[in-house]
Design a protein around this motif. Structure first.
Motif, PDB file in Angstrom:
ATOM      1  N   UNK A  39       0.832  -1.209   0.000  1.00 31.59           N
ATOM      2  CA  UNK A  39       0.000   0.000   0.000  1.00 31.59           C
ATOM      3  C   UNK A  39       0.864   1.256   0.000  1.00 31.59           C
ATOM      4  N   UNK A  40       1.928   1.254   0.780  1.00 30.10           N
ATOM      5  CA  UNK A  40       2.821   2.409   0.815  1.00 30.10           C
ATOM      6  C   UNK A  40       3.467   2.644  -0.545  1.00 30.10           C
ATOM      7  N   UNK A  41       3.908   1.571  -1.183  1.00 30.11           N
ATOM      8  CA  UNK A  41       4.568   1.723  -2.485  1.00 30.11           C
ATOM      9  C   UNK A  41       3.581   2.181  -3.558  1.00 30.11           C
ATOM     10  N   UNK A  42       2.330   1.746  -3.462  1.00 29.19           N
ATOM     11  CA  UNK A  42       1.321   2.156  -4.445  1.00 29.19           C
ATOM     12  C   UNK A  42       0.702   3.503  -4.094  1.00 29.19           C
ATOM     13  N   UNK A  43       0.834   3.908  -2.836  1.00 32.01           N
ATOM     14  CA  UNK A  43       0.284   5.186  -2.411  1.00 32.01           C
ATOM     15  C   UNK A  43      -1.217   5.182  -2.258  1.00 32.01           C
ATOM     16  N   UNK A  87      -4.705 -12.452  -9.624  1.00 30.78           N
ATOM     17  CA  UNK A  87      -3.453 -11.868  -9.158  1.00 30.78           C
ATOM     18  C   UNK A  87      -3.284 -11.972  -7.648  1.00 30.78           C
ATOM     19  N   UNK A  88      -2.050 -12.219  -7.234  1.00 30.65           N
ATOM     20  CA  UNK A  88      -1.673 -12.080  -5.841  1.00 30.65           C
ATOM     21  C   UNK A  88      -1.108 -10.692  -5.608  1.00 30.65           C
ATOM     22  N   UNK A  89      -0.673 -10.430  -4.379  1.00 31.31           N
ATOM     23  CA  UNK A  89      -0.261  -9.087  -3.991  1.00 31.31           C
ATOM     24  C   UNK A  89       0.901  -8.560  -4.822  1.00 31.31           C
ATOM     25  N   UNK A  94       2.722  -4.873  -9.211  1.00 34.35           N
ATOM     26  CA  UNK A  94       3.438  -4.743 -10.490  1.00 34.35           C
ATOM     27  C   UNK A  94       2.524  -4.157 -11.577  1.00 34.35           C
ATOM     28  N   UNK A  95       1.327  -4.716 -11.702  1.00 39.63           N
ATOM     29  CA  UNK A  95       0.407  -4.244 -12.744  1.00 39.63           C
ATOM     30  C   UNK A  95      -0.051  -2.823 -12.440  1.00 39.63           C
ATOM     31  N   UNK A  96      -0.348  -2.542 -11.169  1.00 40.32           N
ATOM     32  CA  UNK A  96      -0.799  -1.192 -10.796  1.00 40.32           C
ATOM     33  C   UNK A  96       0.251  -0.142 -11.154  1.00 40.32           C
ATOM     34  N   UNK A  97       1.488  -0.354 -10.753  1.00 41.66           N
ATOM     35  CA  UNK A  97       2.539   0.626 -11.019  1.00 41.66           C
ATOM     36  C   UNK A  97       2.797   0.765 -12.519  1.00 41.66           C
ATOM     37  N   UNK A  98       2.695  -0.340 -13.240  1.00 42.79           N
ATOM     38  CA  UNK A  98       2.861  -0.284 -14.696  1.00 42.79           C
ATOM     39  C   UNK A  98       1.744   0.535 -15.336  1.00 42.79           C
ATOM     40  N   UNK A  99       0.486   0.287 -14.930  1.00 43.39           N
ATOM     41  CA  UNK A  99      -0.631   1.018 -15.516  1.00 43.39           C
ATOM     42  C   UNK A  99      -0.556   2.510 -15.175  1.00 43.39           C
ATOM     43  N   UNK A 100      -0.145   2.819 -13.965  1.00 48.48           N
ATOM     44  CA  UNK A 100       0.007   4.217 -13.584  1.00 48.48           C
ATOM     45  C   UNK A 100       1.101   4.890 -14.421  1.00 48.48           C
ATOM     46  N   UNK A 120      -7.884   2.668  -9.008  1.00 53.65           N
ATOM     47  CA  UNK A 120      -8.163   1.326  -9.522  1.00 53.65           C
ATOM     48  C   UNK A 120      -7.026   0.377  -9.146  1.00 53.65           C
ATOM     49  N   UNK A 121      -7.379  -0.762  -8.549  1.00 53.85           N
ATOM     50  CA  UNK A 121      -6.389  -1.769  -8.176  1.00 53.85           C
ATOM     51  C   UNK A 121      -6.680  -3.057  -8.948  1.00 53.85           C
ATOM     52  N   UNK A 122      -5.740  -3.544  -9.756  1.00 52.41           N
ATOM     53  CA  UNK A 122      -6.003  -4.735 -10.564  1.00 52.41           C
ATOM     54  C   UNK A 122      -6.136  -5.995  -9.704  1.00 52.41           C
TER      55      UNK A 122
END
Length: 225
Positions: A39-43, A87-89, A94-100, A120-122
Motif C-alpha cells: 500500500x505504501x509503495x502504491x500510495x 493476481x496475488x499481492x 506490479x500491474x498497478x505501477x505499470x498502468x500508472x 483502480x487496483x487490478x
C-alpha cells in the motif's frame, strides 16, 4: 454488500472438488505487513474486502518472480471462467505501477476519460496487462479494462458480487451467454470460436464467452499450433 470471503469460499470449494491442481496453486494466508508495505509503495489503501481476501489467500506469498518474466509473473490461471490470471499481492503491485506509469506517459490534456485511475487496483489480468479486472478503492466496485477500449468502471457492485458471479459460472452457468452481470440466458456457443477461447483461457488470456476474440489472441493461438 455481502462478504467477499463467503463468495470466495464457494469458488475454493468448487476448485477443491473439480480442479485440485488449481486449488493448490492459490497459496496460503497473506501477510498484513506485506499488504501494508505494498500500500505504501502504491500510495493507496486497499478496500477492506480486497484486504481480507488477500489475507486469506495470497497467490504470491513467499514467491519471487523469475528473471525476465512477463508483467504478470505469478498469476494463477484456471480460476476465472472468463479467462485471465487471478493476481496475488506482488502482481497486483506490479500491474498497478505499470498502468500508472503508462497513464502518465500517454495522458492527454483531458482527464475525463483516462486509461487508468489511481484508485483502480487490478485483481486479474492476462500476462502482459492488456486486459483485466480492477477494484475501485473508493466505491468498492469491480470494473475491467481492455487495450484499445474505454474501461468499464462498474461491472459489479463489489468484490463479493464479482466472486459470486465467478462461483455461479464455475457451478454451471459458464456455458451461458450474459445479458449483464449476474444474469445469464441459455444459448449455443459459436462452434468456430470454442477451441480458441479454451486455449486462450488455459494460457492466461482474458476472453469473453461471446463477442469478437481479439486479433492478438487469435494470432497467438495460430502460432501455438
Amino acid at each position: 454488500m455481502g462478504d467477499a470471503r463467503q463468495a470466495w469460499g464457494r469458488v475454493t470449494a468448487w476448485l477443491e472438488n473439480h480442479a485440485p491442481e488449481v486449488s493448490a496453486a492459490l497459496g496460503g494466508p497473506g501477510s498484513p505487513a506485506a499488504i501494508y508495505d505494498a500500500e505504501l509503495r502504491m500510495g493507496l489503501q486497499l478496500p477492506e474486502q480486497l484486504r481480507q481476501w488477500l489475507l486469506g489467500h495470497d497467490i504470491d506469498a513467499g514467491r519471487q518472480p523469475p528473471a525476465g518474466s512477463c508483467l504478470v509473473a505469478l498469476g494463477c490461471p484456471g480460476v476465472l471462467p472468463s479467462g485471465g490470471l487471478l493476481l496475488g499481492l506482488l502482481d497486483i503491485e506490479r500491474v498497478y505501477l505499470h498502468k500508472m506509469a503508462m497513464e502518465e506517459l500517454t495522458r492527454s490534456g483531458s482527464t475525463d476519460y483516462p486509461s487508468w485511475r489511481s484508485e483502480w487496483v487490478p485483481i486479474a489480468s492476462e500476462r502482459d496487462g492488456f486486459y483485466g479486472a480492477f477494484v475501485n478503492t473508493i466505491s468498492g466496485a469491480v470494473g475491467s479494462w481492455s487495450e484499445g477500449s474505454l474501461p468499464a468502471e462498474r461491472e459489479y457492485a463489489s468484490l463479493f458480487a464479482f466472486f459470486q458471479d465467478v462461483a455461479d459460472q464455475l457451478e454451471g452457468v459458464s456455458s451461458c451467454a450474459w445479458d449483464g452481470p449476474g444474469r445469464a440466458r441459455k444459448c449455443d456457443p459459436g462452434p468456430g470460436d470454442d477451441p480458441v477461447r479454451l486455449w486462450a483461457r488455459a494460457n492466461g488470456y482474458l476472453v469473453n464467452d461471446r463477442g469478437r476474440i481479439p486479433a492478438a489472441i487469435r494470432e497467438a493461438y495460430e502460432a501455438s499450433r
